[in-house]
Design an enzyme around this catalytic site. Sequence first.
Site, mmCIF file in Angstrom:
data_model
loop_
_atom_site.group_PDB
_atom_site.id
_atom_site.type_symbol
_atom_site.label_atom_id
_atom_site.label_comp_id
_atom_site.label_asym_id
_atom_site.label_seq_id
_atom_site.Cartn_x
_atom_site.Cartn_y
_atom_site.Cartn_z
ATOM 1 N N TYR A 198 105.195 59.483 54.385
ATOM 2 C CA TYR A 198 104.952 60.024 53.045
ATOM 3 C C TYR A 198 103.472 60.363 52.878
ATOM 4 C CZ TYR A 198 104.310 59.894 47.955
ATOM 5 O OH TYR A 198 103.949 60.184 46.663
ATOM 6 N N GLU A 203 108.016 58.568 39.183
ATOM 7 C CA GLU A 203 106.870 57.769 38.740
ATOM 8 C C GLU A 203 107.249 56.963 37.505
ATOM 9 O OE1 GLU A 203 104.185 57.065 40.168
ATOM 10 O OE2 GLU A 203 104.005 58.589 41.723
ATOM 11 N N TRP A 236 105.613 51.641 44.471
ATOM 12 C CA TRP A 236 106.085 52.944 44.910
ATOM 13 C C TRP A 236 106.975 52.807 46.138
ATOM 14 C CZ3 TRP A 236 107.685 57.336 43.698
ATOM 15 C CH2 TRP A 236 107.858 58.355 44.642
#
Length: 202
Positions: free
Chosen positions: A26, A48, A56
Site C-alpha cells: 500500500y 477513513e 488503518w
Amino acid sequence: MMTTLPGPDGQERCRWCAATPAYTHYHDHEWGYPVADDRRLFEKLCLEGFQSGLSWLTILNKRENFRAAFQGFDIDRVAAFGEADVQRLLQDAGIVRHRGKIEAAIHNARCAQELIAREGSIAAYVWRHEAPDDAGDGATVRATSPASVAMSKDLKKRGWKFVGPTTVYAFMQAMGLVNDHAQGCVHRAKATRARADFTPPV
C-alpha cells in the site's frame, strides 16, 4: 520525527509501512500518489471514516470486503442503499459493523452526489483544497493541517459525516494532496515527481 527503515530490497521506506507485506505494498503503490478518480476518492473518504478509533491496517485488511459490501463504492449505488442494506451490512463480518459509520457512508454518498452536481466532481473539489505551500516536509509528524481543517469544516457544512480534520488529513496524505513520505524514503522523491506531473482537475 518521521524516520525510515530498510525494506526487504534494501531501500529505505517510511517506518510505519514495514508492519506487514500488505502495508508495504500500500505504501509503495498508493500512499501519497495523486488521485483524480471520484470513485477512489469517495472510497477513501468512507474508509477513513470507518477507521475512526481503529488502525488503518484493520481497514486495509478488510478493504476488499468493504468493496464487495459497498458495490465497489459506486456513489450512485451506495446512495440508493436503504434500511435493508444497512441490516445486511450489520451482518457482514468482513467489514466494521458499526451502524453509525455504515449509515454515514450511505449518507455521504448522497452528499457526494450533491457535491458533484455543484462542483463538477469530487476530484475538482478536493484538489481545490491542496495547499502547495504546506505540502509536508517529511520530517514533522502531524495529525491535521490548515488545509484539512478548512476542508473538514466545509464538508461538514455540506452535511458530510465522519470527516473531522484528522480524518481529512489522513485522506489528503493518502490521495497525494500532501507528500508526507519521510525524508530518506525512496518513495518521497517518486511521490514528488508524480505530484509535479499531475494536473489537478478543474
